[in-house]
Design a protein around this motif. Structure first.
Motif, PDB file in Angstrom:
ATOM      1  N   GLY A 101      -6.809  11.186  10.620  1.00  0.00           N
ATOM      2  CA  GLY A 101      -6.584  12.572  10.400  1.00  0.00           C
ATOM      3  C   GLY A 101      -5.372  12.809  10.820  1.00  0.00           C
ATOM      4  N   ALA A 102      -5.214  14.343  11.418  1.00  0.00           N
ATOM      5  CA  ALA A 102      -3.839  14.685  11.752  1.00  0.00           C
ATOM      6  C   ALA A 102      -3.349  14.345  13.157  1.00  0.00           C
ATOM      7  CB  ALA A 102      -4.312  16.477  11.987  1.00  0.00           C
ATOM      8  N   PHE A 103      -4.232  13.538  13.796  1.00  0.00           N
ATOM      9  CA  PHE A 103      -3.666  12.885  15.222  1.00  0.00           C
ATOM     10  C   PHE A 103      -3.439  11.184  14.759  1.00  0.00           C
ATOM     11  CE2 PHE A 103      -6.206  16.571  16.613  1.00  0.00           C
ATOM     12  CZ  PHE A 103      -5.119  17.278  17.087  1.00  0.00           C
ATOM     13  N   GLY A 104      -3.435  11.009  13.507  1.00  0.00           N
ATOM     14  CA  GLY A 104      -3.289   9.514  13.140  1.00  0.00           C
ATOM     15  C   GLY A 104      -4.557   8.690  13.296  1.00  0.00           C
ATOM     16  N   LYS A 105      -4.555   7.432  13.230  1.00  0.00           N
ATOM     17  CA  LYS A 105      -5.567   6.781  13.194  1.00  0.00           C
ATOM     18  C   LYS A 105      -6.546   6.484  14.874  1.00  0.00           C
ATOM     19  CE  LYS A 105      -4.270   3.717   9.545  1.00  0.00           C
ATOM     20  NZ  LYS A 105      -4.049   2.068   8.956  1.00  0.00           N
ATOM     21  N   LEU A 106      -7.567   6.795  14.878  1.00  0.00           N
ATOM     22  CA  LEU A 106      -8.299   6.871  15.803  1.00  0.00           C
ATOM     23  C   LEU A 106      -9.457   5.634  15.687  1.00  0.00           C
ATOM     24  CD1 LEU A 106      -8.456  10.629  16.873  1.00  0.00           C
ATOM     25  CD2 LEU A 106      -7.093   8.886  17.582  1.00  0.00           C
ATOM     26  N   TYR A 107     -10.051   5.125  16.656  1.00  0.00           N
ATOM     27  CA  TYR A 107     -10.880   4.096  16.789  1.00  0.00           C
ATOM     28  C   TYR A 107     -12.270   5.107  17.495  1.00  0.00           C
ATOM     29  CZ  TYR A 107     -14.175   0.401  16.421  1.00  0.00           C
ATOM     30  OH  TYR A 107     -15.341  -0.734  16.265  1.00  0.00           O
ATOM     31  N   LEU A 108     -13.175   5.559  16.992  1.00  0.00           N
ATOM     32  CA  LEU A 108     -14.157   6.496  17.446  1.00  0.00           C
ATOM     33  C   LEU A 108     -15.607   5.613  17.498  1.00  0.00           C
ATOM     34  CD1 LEU A 108     -13.118   9.647  15.747  1.00  0.00           C
ATOM     35  CD2 LEU A 108     -12.368   8.928  17.946  1.00  0.00           C
ATOM     36  N   ALA A 109     -16.185   5.740  18.719  1.00  0.00           N
ATOM     37  CA  ALA A 109     -17.712   5.237  18.612  1.00  0.00           C
ATOM     38  C   ALA A 109     -18.384   6.331  19.468  1.00  0.00           C
ATOM     39  CB  ALA A 109     -17.712   4.139  19.607  1.00  0.00           C
ATOM     40  N   TYR A 110     -19.621   6.947  18.806  1.00  0.00           N
ATOM     41  CA  TYR A 110     -20.214   7.871  19.167  1.00  0.00           C
ATOM     42  C   TYR A 110     -21.789   7.535  19.686  1.00  0.00           C
ATOM     43  CZ  TYR A 110     -16.701  11.172  17.353  1.00  0.00           C
ATOM     44  OH  TYR A 110     -15.720  12.005  17.039  1.00  0.00           O
ATOM     45  N   LEU A 111     -21.981   8.343  20.771  1.00  0.00           N
ATOM     46  CA  LEU A 111     -23.657   8.093  21.239  1.00  0.00           C
ATOM     47  C   LEU A 111     -24.245   9.409  21.830  1.00  0.00           C
ATOM     48  CD1 LEU A 111     -23.206   4.842  23.844  1.00  0.00           C
ATOM     49  CD2 LEU A 111     -24.390   5.003  21.515  1.00  0.00           C
ATOM     50  N   ARG A 112     -25.256   9.559  21.986  1.00  0.00           N
ATOM     51  CA  ARG A 112     -26.112  10.556  22.704  1.00  0.00           C
ATOM     52  C   ARG A 112     -26.511   9.930  24.101  1.00  0.00           C
ATOM     53  NH1 ARG A 112     -25.838  15.523  21.205  1.00  0.00           N
ATOM     54  NH2 ARG A 112     -25.598  15.709  19.014  1.00  0.00           N
ATOM     55  N   ASP A 113     -26.202  10.456  25.207  1.00  0.00           N
ATOM     56  CA  ASP A 113     -26.892  10.020  26.683  1.00  0.00           C
ATOM     57  C   ASP A 113     -28.077  10.005  26.741  1.00  0.00           C
ATOM     58  OD1 ASP A 113     -27.258  12.192  27.552  1.00  0.00           O
ATOM     59  OD2 ASP A 113     -25.563  12.185  29.163  1.00  0.00           O
ATOM     60  N   PRO A 114     -29.106   9.552  27.436  1.00  0.00           N
ATOM     61  CA  PRO A 114     -30.447   9.663  27.806  1.00  0.00           C
ATOM     62  C   PRO A 114     -30.936  11.303  27.920  1.00  0.00           C
ATOM     63  CG  PRO A 114     -29.930   7.824  29.113  1.00  0.00           C
ATOM     64  CD  PRO A 114     -28.681   8.686  28.560  1.00  0.00           C
ATOM     65  N   ALA A 115     -29.855  12.249  28.087  1.00  0.00           N
ATOM     66  CA  ALA A 115     -30.201  13.569  28.361  1.00  0.00           C
ATOM     67  C   ALA A 115     -29.882  14.316  27.071  1.00  0.00           C
ATOM     68  CB  ALA A 115     -29.664  14.266  29.344  1.00  0.00           C
ATOM     69  N   GLY A 116     -29.177  13.596  25.890  1.00  0.00           N
ATOM     70  CA  GLY A 116     -28.836  14.142  24.761  1.00  0.00           C
ATOM     71  C   GLY A 116     -27.387  14.862  24.695  1.00  0.00           C
ATOM     72  N   ASN A 117     -26.587  14.433  25.837  1.00  0.00           N
ATOM     73  CA  ASN A 117     -25.050  14.926  25.758  1.00  0.00           C
ATOM     74  C   ASN A 117     -24.427  13.859  24.654  1.00  0.00           C
ATOM     75  OD1 ASN A 117     -24.865  16.779  27.972  1.00  0.00           O
ATOM     76  ND2 ASN A 117     -25.784  15.126  29.113  1.00  0.00           N
ATOM     77  N   LYS A 118     -23.612  14.507  23.888  1.00  0.00           N
ATOM     78  CA  LYS A 118     -22.922  13.682  22.811  1.00  0.00           C
ATOM     79  C   LYS A 118     -21.742  13.209  23.351  1.00  0.00           C
ATOM     80  CE  LYS A 118     -20.781  14.400  18.133  1.00  0.00           C
ATOM     81  NZ  LYS A 118     -20.312  15.138  17.326  1.00  0.00           N
ATOM     82  N   LEU A 119     -21.476  11.953  23.244  1.00  0.00           N
ATOM     83  CA  LEU A 119     -20.317  11.284  23.897  1.00  0.00           C
ATOM     84  C   LEU A 119     -19.385  10.306  22.960  1.00  0.00           C
ATOM     85  CD1 LEU A 119     -22.256   9.618  26.682  1.00  0.00           C
ATOM     86  CD2 LEU A 119     -21.179  11.744  26.740  1.00  0.00           C
ATOM     87  N   CYS A 120     -18.280  10.400  23.186  1.00  0.00           N
ATOM     88  CA  CYS A 120     -17.686   9.609  22.337  1.00  0.00           C
ATOM     89  C   CYS A 120     -16.435   8.471  22.966  1.00  0.00           C
ATOM     90  CB  CYS A 120     -16.583  10.484  21.371  1.00  0.00           C
ATOM     91  SG  CYS A 120     -15.401   9.406  20.434  1.00  0.00           S
ATOM     92  N   ALA A 121     -16.340   7.262  22.594  1.00  0.00           N
ATOM     93  CA  ALA A 121     -15.221   6.393  23.273  1.00  0.00           C
ATOM     94  C   ALA A 121     -14.028   6.203  22.075  1.00  0.00           C
ATOM     95  CB  ALA A 121     -15.557   4.944  23.544  1.00  0.00           C
ATOM     96  N   MET A 122     -12.773   6.652  22.516  1.00  0.00           N
ATOM     97  CA  MET A 122     -11.799   6.753  21.543  1.00  0.00           C
ATOM     98  C   MET A 122     -10.645   5.775  21.776  1.00  0.00           C
ATOM     99  SD  MET A 122      -9.339  10.028  20.723  1.00  0.00           S
ATOM    100  CE  MET A 122      -8.263   9.705  21.955  1.00  0.00           C
ATOM    101  N   TYR A 123     -10.175   4.993  20.733  1.00  0.00           N
ATOM    102  CA  TYR A 123      -8.905   4.403  20.958  1.00  0.00           C
ATOM    103  C   TYR A 123      -7.880   4.653  19.985  1.00  0.00           C
ATOM    104  CZ  TYR A 123      -5.748   0.462  20.583  1.00  0.00           C
ATOM    105  OH  TYR A 123      -4.691  -0.294  20.331  1.00  0.00           O
ATOM    106  N   ARG A 124      -6.581   5.155  20.700  1.00  0.00           N
ATOM    107  CA  ARG A 124      -5.920   5.653  19.528  1.00  0.00           C
ATOM    108  C   ARG A 124      -5.180   4.234  18.986  1.00  0.00           C
ATOM    109  NH1 ARG A 124      -4.592  10.791  19.957  1.00  0.00           N
ATOM    110  NH2 ARG A 124      -5.216  11.978  21.773  1.00  0.00           N
ATOM    111  N   VAL A 125      -5.234   3.973  17.644  1.00  0.00           N
ATOM    112  CA  VAL A 125      -4.654   2.912  17.044  1.00  0.00           C
ATOM    113  C   VAL A 125      -3.254   3.145  16.989  1.00  0.00           C
ATOM    114  CG1 VAL A 125      -4.846   1.557  15.116  1.00  0.00           C
ATOM    115  CG2 VAL A 125      -6.643   2.471  15.725  1.00  0.00           C
ATOM    116  N   PRO A 126      -2.350   2.169  17.538  1.00  0.00           N
ATOM    117  CA  PRO A 126      -0.819   2.271  17.214  1.00  0.00           C
ATOM    118  C   PRO A 126      -0.555   2.550  15.903  1.00  0.00           C
ATOM    119  CG  PRO A 126      -1.382   0.429  18.748  1.00  0.00           C
ATOM    120  CD  PRO A 126      -2.719   0.846  18.015  1.00  0.00           C
ATOM    121  N   ALA A 127       0.591   3.178  15.636  1.00  0.00           N
ATOM    122  CA  ALA A 127       1.148   3.415  14.295  1.00  0.00           C
ATOM    123  C   ALA A 127       1.730   2.172  13.822  1.00  0.00           C
ATOM    124  CB  ALA A 127       1.900   4.494  14.360  1.00  0.00           C
TER     125      ALA A 127
END
Length: 127
Positions: A101-127
């Motif tokens: 996207g606009a910020f380049g390539k991002l490796y993203l992994a999404y989860l909801r925690d046991p309480a339902g909070n939406k979380l993401c682990a993000m790694y910025r892929v080098p250009a």
């Protein structure tokens, strides 16, 4: 920019097991509790906390909100995602992978925690 992030939980023990596993996969130590029963995680100058709501009302997640955690690699994001699924988290969004996207390539992994909070682990892929 941020001093800390705090999320609510209706089951502090389930949340601690989840965050000990997921944040541990990103290099953070186990959470520590204070006299009020809140759980604290400190890593790379960031502070993340989990608490039962102080007002006694049930905890709920933010609709449209996401909390992002920085991952050092795609493998770390995948380990975070796997640890979350194994410790009470649920999948949401698309499967872990590269999004461009606009910020380049991002490796993203999404989860909801046991309480339902939406979380993401993000790694910025080098250009």
């Amino acid at each position: 920019m941020f001093s800390h992030v705090m999320v609510g939980s209706n089951d502090i023990h389930a949340s601690q097991a989840f965050y000990d596993a997921t944040l541990g996969a990103l290099g953070a130590g186990a959470g520590r509790s204070d006299p009020m029963g809140r759980i604290f995680y400190i890593n790379d100058g960031g502070l993340f906390m989990v608490t039962m709501p102080i007002d006694g009302a049930p905890a709920c997640h933010a609709n449209g909100g996401t909390i992002g955690f920085r991952a050092a690699s795609q493998a770390a994001a995948d380990a975070w995602h796997a640890a979350g699924l194994a410790n009470g988290g649920t999948e949401c969004e698309d499967p872990p992978g590269v999004r461009e996207g606009a910020f380049g390539k991002l490796y993203l992994a999404y989860l909801r925690d046991p309480a339902g909070n939406k979380l993401c682990a993000m790694y910025r892929v080098p250009a």
